[in-house]
Design an enzyme around this catalytic site. Structure first.
Site, mmCIF file in Angstrom:
data_model
loop_
_atom_site.group_PDB
_atom_site.id
_atom_site.type_symbol
_atom_site.label_atom_id
_atom_site.label_comp_id
_atom_site.label_asym_id
_atom_site.label_seq_id
_atom_site.Cartn_x
_atom_site.Cartn_y
_atom_site.Cartn_z
ATOM 1 N N PRO A 14 -2.662 -35.493 36.820
ATOM 2 C CA PRO A 14 -2.406 -36.740 36.091
ATOM 3 C C PRO A 14 -2.319 -37.929 37.030
ATOM 4 O O PRO A 14 -2.214 -37.759 38.257
ATOM 5 C CB PRO A 14 -1.058 -36.465 35.392
ATOM 6 C CG PRO A 14 -0.441 -35.352 36.156
ATOM 7 C CD PRO A 14 -1.559 -34.540 36.713
ATOM 8 N N SER B 73 1.101 -22.661 22.665
ATOM 9 C CA SER B 73 2.386 -22.266 23.234
ATOM 10 C C SER B 73 3.523 -22.388 22.234
ATOM 11 O O SER B 73 4.677 -22.268 22.618
ATOM 12 C CB SER B 73 2.703 -23.135 24.469
ATOM 13 O OG SER B 73 2.779 -24.491 24.106
ATOM 14 N N THR C 287 -5.410 -39.552 45.749
ATOM 15 C CA THR C 287 -6.144 -40.379 46.709
ATOM 16 C C THR C 287 -5.459 -40.386 48.064
ATOM 17 O O THR C 287 -6.120 -40.296 49.106
ATOM 18 C CB THR C 287 -6.273 -41.814 46.170
ATOM 19 O OG1 THR C 287 -6.891 -41.782 44.879
ATOM 20 C CG2 THR C 287 -7.115 -42.664 47.096
ATOM 21 N N GLY D 86 -0.672 -38.708 43.597
ATOM 22 C CA GLY D 86 -1.013 -38.789 45.017
ATOM 23 C C GLY D 86 -2.322 -38.155 45.406
ATOM 24 O O GLY D 86 -2.471 -37.721 46.552
ATOM 25 N N LYS E 145 7.634 -26.929 31.822
ATOM 26 C CA LYS E 145 8.409 -26.593 30.610
ATOM 27 C C LYS E 145 9.835 -26.195 30.959
ATOM 28 O O LYS E 145 10.791 -26.614 30.305
ATOM 29 C CB LYS E 145 7.708 -25.465 29.854
ATOM 30 C CG LYS E 145 6.374 -25.871 29.230
ATOM 31 C CD LYS E 145 5.703 -24.680 28.562
ATOM 32 C CE LYS E 145 4.366 -25.074 27.951
ATOM 33 N NZ LYS E 145 3.681 -23.947 27.312
#
Length: 816
Positions: A369, A691, A375, A373, A734
């Site tokens: 997402p 799930s 890049t 970090g 989770k």
């Protein structure tokens, strides 16, 4: 403050002929008595001192500082002799500085500094000149005449000197006024002006000024001579340039241009590069074509641009890899917190590169997402290898020519992004970052992702051909690293060429350590603050994570930290406080009300309400499932913006319960006499994923049997028609959500038991995990009182028998 006031009163009572007055420190300026001066004021102490004198008699003591580079001078950095002046006018400018107009009144000497904060305030006394010597003597007249002659010469040598200055100085007959007038209007060093101001003997003042004027005149005369020589040289160069231009124009008219010299230069550059035969032949052919064209023709300009583009590429230029695994590990640990799997894979890549430098085909795709970090990890890899780093942003690229370049037949054609990046890197083996590879588009102009297939294929990219260059270029030595937020939009052939390394969202504890150890020191330095001025309590950082940000990465967290530091800087600069401490209690004063409330479990056990766990792009979240049983005709209502997968999970759970109705104490005809309403709150947020099967099944059993569900229990997993619990993904996120919500027990699929090794230690220590292979294990864990009833013989005959399993007898335990 009271001590300072007492000290002032004591001085005023003991020294009646002295004066306690605010002090304004001048930087690079010296004021003389009877002199009008305007200057800008920007320092806080100076502005506060001016505020004070404007409310009283407008008198202020002006004194110069010794070092003009000192922004915050101390008492020892100030001269002792200055001038008491009258503030005539103050104009506030939009930039925050004040334009001040003052007039010097009389010379004074600073005896003692009374206070240094909030501005300088000092005890001063008048410091008049010594007038014991005869100012009408022949010596005084001779000195005045000498000074006037030297000043007249100075004005002649100084350009743009106002005539009024010369006239006012020449007509003056007062030796004191003459010295102060000339010294105040000359461009000389502050030390020299201060020396004249400090001197109390008028005749010695005249001698000092005469020496200064003579020295300045010598320097100005030398400068004038140098300028005249430079001007003569420039005139000569301009004449030669004009003649050369005339010769060039004549040569152009006669067709005798210097094109041959340019052609020879290109041949020489091509031979120096030691290119492959195909490339060298192509370039030599282009140079030969250019030699046959007029130099000012359009086609010659196109060829010239092409040759420059090809020759500027890093042909046969390599950087040597400097791989040290220990240093690389220390670098990664220093710049990135957590991400152990990613770091391990990077160190493996570096180790293989050290043993086999010529290895090819290692193309990594970092998927995760935004803000985690990706890049910066690529930049750290380049730093640890000692390679050049170059980045290509592929977000929104729709044209294939952006990757492969435009053909030379088009106006404004240029190389593609790959070759432009190679030119920018300056080496044949850089680390090239293909950023946002999942954001590539395609339209009628071509598919850029298809153009990347050749770039990322180790069997083809040793001879990559750009449409503009038309010659092969070896990309096999480049280390490609791609980044993406999602794999869904990456075409399968392109994805097949890359090794995917998944970077999951940061947990709460990881965000806390990243903020405390990396983001906060970086933002403090950027905002000019130190840890002694602004202190963050740990609970304030946790509050930022829980109540003001909801994201997978840390970008929003960094923005909130910067916002707090800006507000703290404002309070410190404005003088409201010297030190700011930000805690969980006062954070709302800076950032306003808390935007997000922490997930909390219900206080009591309820029927038909189960705590599920879900994975989102911003981390794990609690997903409560509610079931209501109503009298009806067997309708099933699913609400809460559920996706197809969750709807199918609900239908599978209902079918399973229908097949085991007698075991769980459920009415056998509930599917005909009862309406079931399954709801997942926050209906505006789409929810989908495999799930929630066990969660829906538990909620249905609880609602149909009337047995409450333990609210300190959460669960995740998918269910089959035979009651098996299937594995799921995202267990780390989770379980972190369950820990935040205060869950004590979590039921997980049996096959996910190995994933517990990746869970944070703090989560493992505070939560009891129950691996479940069958739904009965989940029900035993979650329901307040769960007792399986023995099925009737008729039910046993109807139970589905799995392959290799015997039919149970009526008195035998239920098969699990």
């Amino acid at each position: 403050m009271s001590e300072v006031l007492n000290k002032k009163e004591e001085i005023l009572t003991t020294e009646e002929n002295h004066l306690v007055i605010p002090v304004l420190v001048l930087r690079g300026l010296v004021l003389f008595p009877q002199m009008v001066l305007h200057f800008d004021v920007g320092r806080d102490k100076s502005i506060l001192a001016l505020n004070q004198v404007m409310t009283s008699n407008r008198q202020i003591f002006l004194v110069a500082q010794k070092n003009i580079r000192e922004d915050d001078p101390k008492v020892e950095d100030l001269y002792k002799v200055g001038v008491v002046a009258q503030v005539k006018q103050i104009i506030k400018s939009p930039g925050g500085t004040w334009r001040v107009l003052v007039e010097g009144m009389y010379r004074a000497k600073m005896i003692e500094v009374v206070s240094e904060t909030p501005y300088f305030e000092a005890l001063v006394r008048g410091f008049p000149l010594k007038t014991t010597r005869n100012l009408k003597s022949a010596l005084c007249d001779a000195l005045m005449r000498t000074v006037k002659d030297l000043f007249e010469e100075y004005c002649f040598l100084t350009p743009r000197m106002p005539k009024e200055l010369v006239i006012n100085a020449l007509v003056s007959e007062d030796p004191i006024h003459l010295v102060e007038y000339i010294a105040g209007n000359m461009q000389i060093e502050v030390e020299d002006k201060q020396a004249i101001l400090t001197q109390s003997d008028p005749l010695k003042r005249l001698e000092m000024l005469a020496k200064l004027l003579e020295s300045e005149n010598d320097i100005l005369s030398l400068e004038q001579e140098i300028q005249e020589k430079v001007k003569g040289q420039i005139d000569k160069n301009q004449r030669e340039y004009y003649l050369r231009e005339q010769m060039r124009a004549i040569s152009g008219e006669l067709g005798e241009d210097d094109l041959q010299q340019e052609v020879d230069d290109y041949y020489q550059k091509i031979s120096k590069l030691k290119l492959e035969q195909e490339v060298a032949e192509k370039l030599n052919k282009e140079v030969e074509r250019m030699s046959k064209l007029p130099s000012n023709s359009h086609e010659a300009g196109v060829i010239r641009g092409y040759l420059d583009s090809v020759l500027e590429l890093p042909w046969n230029k390599f950087t040597i890899d400097k791989i040290d695994i220990k240093k690389a590990k220390a670098l990664l640990d220093r710049e990135h917190y957590g991400l152990q799997k990613v770091k391990e894979r990077i160190l493996e890549l570096l180790a293989v590169r050290k043993l086999a430098p010529d290895i090819k085909g290692q193309i990594i795709c970092l998927v995760g997402p935004p803000g985690v970090g990706k890049t910066s990890i690529a930049r750290s890899i380049a730093k640890s290898m000692g390679r050049k780093y170059v980045r290509i942003s592929l977000g929104g690229v729709r044209d294939e020519s952006d990757i492969r370049g435009h053909r030379k037949t088009y106006i404004g054609s240029m190389p593609g992004r790959i070759m432009a990046a190679m030119k920018q890197s300056g080496s044949t083996n850089p680390l090239m970052l293909l950023d946002e590879v999942d954001k590539l588009g395609n339209d009628f102009r071509g598919d850029p992702s298809a153009a990347l297939l050749e770039v990322l294929d180790s069997e083809q990219n040793h001879a990559f051909r750009d449409h503009y260059l038309e010659v092969p270029f070896d990309l096999s030595h480049v280390l490609f690293i791609a980044t993406a937020n999602s794999l869904d939009t990456i075409p399968a052939p392109l994805l097949d060429r890359m090794e995917v390394i998944e970077i999951t969202s940061y947990t709460r504890e990881e965000k806390f350590h990243i903020a405390k150890e990396h983001l906060l020191p970086k933002q403090r330095k950027r905002h000019g603050l130190t840890a002694s001025k602004v202190k963050f309590d740990d609970d304030a950082i946790y509050a930022l994570i829980d109540n003001y940000t909801r994201e997978a990465g840390v970008r929003s967290l960094e923005r909130q930290l910067a916002s707090l530091l800006r507000k703290a800087a404002k309070r410190i600069v404005s003088g409201d406080s010297k030190k700011v401490i930000i805690s969980n209690e006062n954070i709302t004063e800076y950032l306003g009300p808390r935007k997000f409330k922490p997930e909390e479990i219900q206080g009591v056990d309820e029927i038909g309400l189960v705590n599920g766990l879900a994975w989102t792009s911003v981390g794990g979240e609690m997903l409560q499932v509610e079931v209501a049983v109503l009298d009806g005709s067997g309708k099933v209502e699913l609400t809460g913006s559920l996706g197809d997968v969750m709807k199918e999970s609900a239908m599978a759970a209902i079918s399973y319960i229908r097949s085991k109705w007698e075991i769980y104490g459920v009415e056998h005809d509930f599917y005909k006499t009862k309406d079931l309403h399954i709801h997942v709150p926050e209906g505006a947020v789409p929810k989908d994923g495999p799930s929630a099967g066990v969660t829906i099944c538990t909620a249905l059993v609880s609602a149909l049997s009337g047995v409450p569900v333990k609210q300190e229990v959460a669960m995740t997993g998918e269910i089959t028609l035979r009651g098996r619990v299937l594995p799921i993904g995202g267990l780390k996120e989770k379980t972190m959500a369950a820990y935040r919500a205060g869950i004590k027990t979590v039921a997980i699929p049996k096959e996910n038991e190995p994933d517990l090794a990746e869970i944070d230690p703090i989560v493992r220590d505070n939560i009891k995990f129950v691996p479940a292979e069958k739904i009965d294990t989940v029900l035993e864990t979650a329901l307040v009182k769960f007792s399986k009833k023995k099925p009737s013989p008729a039910l046993l005959e109807s139970l589905p028998i799995e392959e290799g399993q015997e039919m149970p007898k009526a008195n035998s335990p239920i098969p699990q």
